[in-house]
Structures are given as C-alpha cells and as structure tokens.
Design a protein around this motif. Structure first.
Motif, short mmCIF file in Angstrom:
data_model
loop_
_atom_site.label_atom_id
_atom_site.label_comp_id
_atom_site.label_asym_id
_atom_site.label_seq_id
_atom_site.Cartn_x
_atom_site.Cartn_y
_atom_site.Cartn_z
N VAL A 289 0.85 -1.18 0.00
CA VAL A 289 0.00 0.00 0.00
C VAL A 289 0.89 1.23 0.00
O VAL A 289 1.76 1.39 0.86
CB VAL A 289 -0.95 0.01 1.21
CG1 VAL A 289 -1.68 1.35 1.31
CG2 VAL A 289 -1.95 -1.14 1.12
N TYR A 290 0.68 2.09 -0.99
CA TYR A 290 1.40 3.35 -1.12
C TYR A 290 0.50 4.49 -0.64
O TYR A 290 -0.72 4.44 -0.77
CB TYR A 290 1.72 3.63 -2.59
CG TYR A 290 3.11 3.29 -3.05
CD1 TYR A 290 4.22 3.81 -2.42
CD2 TYR A 290 3.30 2.45 -4.15
CE1 TYR A 290 5.50 3.52 -2.86
CE2 TYR A 290 4.57 2.13 -4.60
CZ TYR A 290 5.67 2.68 -3.94
OH TYR A 290 6.92 2.37 -4.38
N THR A 291 1.14 5.55 -0.14
CA THR A 291 0.43 6.80 0.08
C THR A 291 0.87 7.77 -0.99
O THR A 291 2.04 8.16 -1.05
CB THR A 291 0.72 7.39 1.47
OG1 THR A 291 0.28 6.48 2.48
CG2 THR A 291 -0.02 8.71 1.65
N PHE A 292 -0.05 8.13 -1.88
CA PHE A 292 0.25 9.11 -2.92
C PHE A 292 0.12 10.50 -2.29
O PHE A 292 -0.92 10.84 -1.73
CB PHE A 292 -0.72 8.98 -4.09
CG PHE A 292 -0.66 7.66 -4.80
CD1 PHE A 292 0.51 6.91 -4.83
CD2 PHE A 292 -1.78 7.16 -5.46
CE1 PHE A 292 0.57 5.71 -5.49
CE2 PHE A 292 -1.72 5.95 -6.13
CZ PHE A 292 -0.55 5.22 -6.15
N GLU A 293 1.16 11.30 -2.41
CA GLU A 293 1.14 12.62 -1.78
C GLU A 293 1.70 13.66 -2.72
O GLU A 293 2.37 13.34 -3.72
CB GLU A 293 1.95 12.61 -0.48
CG GLU A 293 3.41 12.28 -0.66
CD GLU A 293 4.21 12.40 0.62
OE1 GLU A 293 5.41 12.72 0.54
OE2 GLU A 293 3.65 12.17 1.71
N ALA A 294 1.46 14.92 -2.40
CA ALA A 294 1.97 16.04 -3.19
C ALA A 294 2.57 17.06 -2.22
O ALA A 294 1.85 17.79 -1.55
CB ALA A 294 0.85 16.68 -4.01
N ARG A 295 3.91 17.08 -2.15
CA ARG A 295 4.59 17.98 -1.23
C ARG A 295 5.86 18.52 -1.89
O ARG A 295 6.52 17.80 -2.63
CB ARG A 295 4.95 17.26 0.07
CG ARG A 295 3.73 16.76 0.83
CD ARG A 295 4.10 16.13 2.14
NE ARG A 295 2.92 15.61 2.82
CZ ARG A 295 2.94 15.06 4.02
NH1 ARG A 295 4.08 14.94 4.67
NH2 ARG A 295 1.83 14.61 4.57
N HIS A 296 6.17 19.78 -1.61
CA HIS A 296 7.36 20.42 -2.17
C HIS A 296 8.18 21.05 -1.06
O HIS A 296 7.64 21.77 -0.21
CB HIS A 296 6.96 21.51 -3.19
CG HIS A 296 6.82 21.01 -4.58
ND1 HIS A 296 6.01 19.95 -4.89
CD2 HIS A 296 7.38 21.40 -5.76
CE1 HIS A 296 6.07 19.73 -6.19
NE2 HIS A 296 6.89 20.58 -6.74
N ALA A 297 9.49 20.79 -1.07
CA ALA A 297 10.38 21.40 -0.10
C ALA A 297 10.42 22.91 -0.30
O ALA A 297 10.39 23.40 -1.43
CB ALA A 297 11.78 20.80 -0.22
N THR A 298 10.51 23.63 0.80
CA THR A 298 10.54 25.09 0.73
C THR A 298 11.93 25.61 0.40
O THR A 298 12.09 26.78 0.03
CB THR A 298 10.09 25.69 2.07
OG1 THR A 298 10.91 25.17 3.13
CG2 THR A 298 8.64 25.35 2.35
N GLU A 299 12.96 24.77 0.52
CA GLU A 299 14.33 25.09 0.10
C GLU A 299 14.89 23.86 -0.59
O GLU A 299 14.71 22.75 -0.13
CB GLU A 299 15.24 25.40 1.30
CG GLU A 299 14.95 26.65 2.06
CD GLU A 299 15.94 26.78 3.22
OE1 GLU A 299 17.14 27.05 2.98
OE2 GLU A 299 15.50 26.59 4.37
N TRP A 300 15.62 24.09 -1.69
CA TRP A 300 16.27 22.98 -2.39
C TRP A 300 17.78 23.04 -2.26
O TRP A 300 18.47 22.10 -2.64
CB TRP A 300 15.90 23.03 -3.87
CG TRP A 300 14.47 22.69 -4.16
CD1 TRP A 300 13.38 22.93 -3.38
CD2 TRP A 300 13.97 22.05 -5.34
NE1 TRP A 300 12.23 22.49 -3.99
CE2 TRP A 300 12.58 21.95 -5.20
CE3 TRP A 300 14.57 21.59 -6.49
CZ2 TRP A 300 11.77 21.38 -6.18
CZ3 TRP A 300 13.77 21.01 -7.48
CH2 TRP A 300 12.38 20.91 -7.31
N ARG A 301 18.28 24.16 -1.75
CA ARG A 301 19.73 24.31 -1.56
C ARG A 301 20.01 24.92 -0.20
O ARG A 301 19.35 25.87 0.21
CB ARG A 301 20.33 25.20 -2.66
CG ARG A 301 21.84 25.40 -2.47
CD ARG A 301 22.47 26.40 -3.41
NE ARG A 301 23.93 26.35 -3.26
CZ ARG A 301 24.77 27.17 -3.84
NH1 ARG A 301 24.33 28.15 -4.63
NH2 ARG A 301 26.07 27.03 -3.66
#
Length: 545
Positions: A289-301
């Motif tokens: 069972v997977y949890t499909f989610e949509a999240r983006h980091a607020t910093e990439w560097r």
C-alpha cells in the motif's frame, strides 16, 4: 579514492570527492552518471547492498529516453519497454472520459511515452556507473552525519547490516569520514538530509492510499483495457503495462478500510480475479500500500547541500512524472556543478537550480492533481455528475505542459522567455560519413550552437568563439551547404527551423534551448547573452570581453 580538483568554490586544499550522492535509486544513479560523464569525482552512498530489484515508477517520457541514450543504455531499455499509444480513462460503465495521445513522435526523437520495468534501466545504469573510472559506489553504507566545512561538506557514514525479519538495514559501529565539494540528497520522500537540515515541505493537500500489485506474466495475455484509469467510484483502479513482461494494477483504499487487509494473497487474487486474472496468468512480484502525496520542499539548496527527486518534491502518479522530474533535477545540477568544479562559473550559478526546477515540478504536480481528481471521486452521485459533464463535452482545466520559465534562458525585456527559450531542443536523424544516426550521437550532450542552412561559426567574433570553447560548446551546422557538419537525413531540421522561423539555436547540456536566432546576425548576440547568465569567473569574463 578519486580526488576532487580545481574549482572556484574550493576553500579547502582538496576534497575527497566532487559530489557525494546520497541514495542509489533512479535519481541518485542519474546524478552520479551525469557527473561521471563530465569527469567529476563522485561517491554514491546507499544503505542497501543491492539495487531494490522491484519496480516503482512505470512511466518514462521521451526526454528520459533521450537521457538513456546519453548514458548509453537506451538499447537495454527499448528491448523491454512498451511504447504506449494511448492512456485512457473510463468510467464504471466503460465510457471514455479522457484520452491522452501518448503515441506521437516527440521532439526528442522517440515516441512520446513508454511503460517500462524499472529494474531494467536501473541495472543497466548501475552497470555503466560501476564502470565509470571516477565513480565510487559504497553499497551497504548509510550517511549518519554531515557538516559544512571549508566550502564543502564533511560526511560520516556507517556500515549497515541486514537484520532478520527487517527489510531496512541497521547501522553498525564501523564508520568512515570523507569530504565532498557538494552533497546531493537523493534519499527519497523521507529524506534524512532534508529532515536534518530542518527544511519544511509545502503540502498540496493530496494524501491518498492505494494498493499496488506488480506481476510477471506467465503467458501472453490480451487486455481489452490496456493502459489507463477505471474511474469507478466503488473502487477506482489503475491498469498499466510495465514493459513487455510485467503488469501493474492499483486500487484505491476505501474510506474506513484497513490497508493491512489488502496485503494478503486472498485479497490480491480477489481483486485480480474481478479483472479476469488468476494464478495461471501471473506471478505476483510486489504487493504493498502506497500513500500518494503532493509535497514540495521550501528550500532545495543549503550552501553546498542540495535536494533532488522525492527529497525535494513528491507528485501523485496520475501523469507518471514523479521519477522523470527527479531525473531532470539531477541533469540540471550536474552541468552547473561541473562549470563550478572547472573554475569556469562561480558557485552562484547553482542558485539557478531551484528557480528552474521548482516551478517545473510544481507545474507537473498541479497537472497530476487536476488529473487525479477524476479517478479519485468515490461518491456515486458525484461520479455520475462528473460523467455527465464529460458527456456534455466538459474537460478539466489543465495547465500548460511545463517548460523552463526562469534561470539560465534567454528572456525578453518583460522577463518572459524569448522565442523557444526553455523548451526542449529537437533531435532527429542526421547523416555523417555515410551513416545515419540520431543527432546527439554526433552533436554530443554539452552546450551546442546549431545552425541550419548556415554556419554559425562564421557569425562569431574571436572572443565569442573562445567563450564557447571554454564552456565546452560545439558549433555545428546541418545541411548540404559548404562547411556543414552533418546532412539533414530526412529534412526534419530544415522543416522544424522553418516552422519556427529561426536559423540557429543555442542548446544547454540538459537538452533545453537557451535561445534561438531568427536571422544570422542574431547568433553572436546569443553567445553574449548566455555569457551574462552563466556567472562566469573573472578569467572567463576577461576572455569574453
């Protein structure tokens, strides 16, 4: 141990490696292979001793196939992958709601979309990476701590061991320490690097549990519904090929249903049986069972530390772009890090990574969210209203498909991309030495200034030529004119350039167009313009002046 060398940002006398890659999944493999092809000294840290060996992502698009070509593994992938001609969404009654054309020829020289069995390309890419002389694989090791030091990162890793009854290795007391100019965290959605840095993630509000079953076909099977979504409110279902030998099915976990109850053999064959599949047809190779989610980091560097792939962004699977987006991250980073490593660009060029990649991945996330609203409807009245809207000709609002809008591309006076800037460059067949090949085999995959029907080199000053040579750019021409590098095998370049009203393009190492020249007199300006965007070191700036 391969020792790093050179580089404007190096404050220590030396680093052990140019790049430490954390995680040896598809994004980590892509990061390390991209860097190794550029001659960068890389080390890959992976807590498992072997590749995972089971599929996760099933879809790759033409841009990723072009990347496989760059890595020398495209024949391995094509031997097993399934070129998809359509991606169809039907309702509970079998009526078509949405149909995506996945069978067209793409700008990259391949079909637009493919379904594949992930271990095939991972094994091939792992083979090439292991053979790379500047790469070191440390399998069975886990990053336990890191700190910024002298313009780079000091990493401490611990050997791991497998504990009976657990699929997650545990760390031992055996440790090593090394330094790297850059650290790239490709360690997944639960990234320990991101968590250690305290970087938050923006939640788009999509968190859905689905059962995934991957199976190996025991015999040839025909599927009336081959690839798409069954938008049945009683239990939304996904049906997909995984290359030529495997299949995938996904079912939404219903409200109030215990996900653990779906992980039994009985549950698997009950669900597969409803679709006409039984033990004589398939061997189940994965059920979870997977949890499909949509999240983006607020910093990439954060200084010399970067997030890539699921560590930076997670995307629902409905458009098949999660893994593809992560692999694009890696390719975007690699060529910029190489310019810094060679002392050509200042470290500030790496500030363009997040502005280029974050909007691109956010676009794909929003497209996937809009698409996912259709199959994830589980109220029967809402589903019937949805179906009627489709019958009446309604289509869900879909954003434009992504392209680069910021960063190292040619912009007009309003700050918007100029003609073709930020879009993928064309690859078609060319003839050289009596042999017809796809153009990247001749052009290479660094910076390319390409003219059609003209020789761009004739329009450059000595300083502009010197600049292009310094960044490793090739200056090429396609056509039958004197001085042409290659012949246009089927006039595809002539037609494409004429359609877009251009005579030359300047292409970045990640296949994206920096900018286009409409007339030969504009070609030199393209070179001057990119020189202003590459954060060049003073020695290069002086050369270009």
């Amino acid at each position: 141990m391969c020792k790093a060398s050179g580089g404007e940002s190096k404050n220590m006398d030396t680093f052990d490696y140019d790049i430490a890659v954390i995680g040896r999944g598809p994004v980590g493999l892509t990061m390390a292979m991209s860097a190794a092809q550029l001659g960068m000294c890389t080390v890959v840290i992976e807590k498992h001793r072997d590749l995972y060996g089971l599929p996760r992502a099933g879809h790759v698009d033409h841009e990723i196939m072009r990347l496989f070509q760059k890595f020398g593994i495209v024949d391995d992938v094509l031997a097993d992958c399934y070129p998809t001609t359509e991606y169809v969404w039907v309702n509970a009654h079998g009526e078509t709601l949405l149909e995506f054309d996945w069978g067209e020829k793409s700008v990259s020289g391949y079909n637009s979309d493919y379904m594949q069995f992930q271990p095939v390309f991972e094994n091939a890419l792992g083979r090439e990476l292991t053979a790379a002389p500047t790469n070191t694989d440390l399998l069975g090791w886990q990053l336990v701590s890191f700190e910024e030091i002298g313009g780079g990162v000091r990493c401490t890793i611990a050997r791991t061991e497998t504990v009976p009854g657990s699929h997650v290795p545990v760390v031992t007391d055996e440790t090593r320490t090394f330094t790297a100019r850059f650290l790239v965290a490709c360690d997944g959605a639960n990234s320990s690097v991101r968590q250690t840095l305290g970087i938050e993630r923006h939640d788009f509000g999509f968190n859905e549990k689905w059962l995934v079953i991957d199976a190996r076909k025991k015999r040839d099977l025909d599927f009336e519904f081959d690839c798409g979504q069954i938008c049945d409110p009683r239990r939304p279902t996904t049906v997909l090929p995984l290359g030529k030998r495997h299949r995938r099915w996904e079912w939404a976990v219903l409200l109030g249903e215990d996900p653990e109850s779906l992980l039994t053999d009985e549950a698997a064959w009950r669900l597969l049986g409803a679709l006409g599949m039984g033990p004589d047809d398939l061997d189940i190779v994965r059920q979870l069972v997977y949890t499909f989610e949509a999240r983006h980091a607020t910093e990439w560097r954060r200084g010399p530390i970067f997030l890539a792939g699921d560590a930076a962004h997670t995307t629902p699977p409905f458009m098949g772009q999660g893994m593809c987006s992560g692999m694009r991250d890696a390719v975007n980073l690699a060529w910029k890090m190489d310019l810094v490593r060679r002392g050509i660009a200042k470290d500030t060029i790496l500030d363009s990574y997040e502005p280029e990649r974050s909007p691109h991945t956010e676009d794909w996330t929003r497209i996937s969210l809009e698409a996912g609203k259709v199959p994830c409807t589980m109220d029967t009245d809402e589903a019937e209203a949805r179906d009627q809207k489709f019958r009446d000709g309604w289509l869900p609002p879909m954003p434009d498909f992504p392209q680069l809008r910021h960063g190292i591309i040619a912009l007009d006076e309003t700050g918007k991309p100029r003609h073709l800037a930020g879009t993928l460059s064309l690859q078609r067949q060319v003839e050289v030495g009596g042999k017809v090949v796809l153009a990247d085999e001749v052009f290479g995959t660094g910076f390319t200034l390409l003219g059609v029907g003209c020789n761009p080199a004739e329009r450059l000053s000595d300083a502009q030529r010197a600049l292009l040579e310094r960044i490793g750019a090739k200056v090429l021409s396609v056509g039958d004119h004197a001085g042409a590098t290659v012949r246009d095998a089927d006039d595809a370049y002539a037609d494409w350039f004429e359609t877009h009203g251009i005579c030359a393009v300047l292409v970045r190492p990640d296949f994206y167009i920096y900018g286009a020249a409409r007339v030969p007199g504009d070609i030199g300006g393209l070179v001057d313009d990119i020189a202003s965007k590459l954060c060049l070191t003073s020695s290069v700036e002086a050369t270009a002046a």
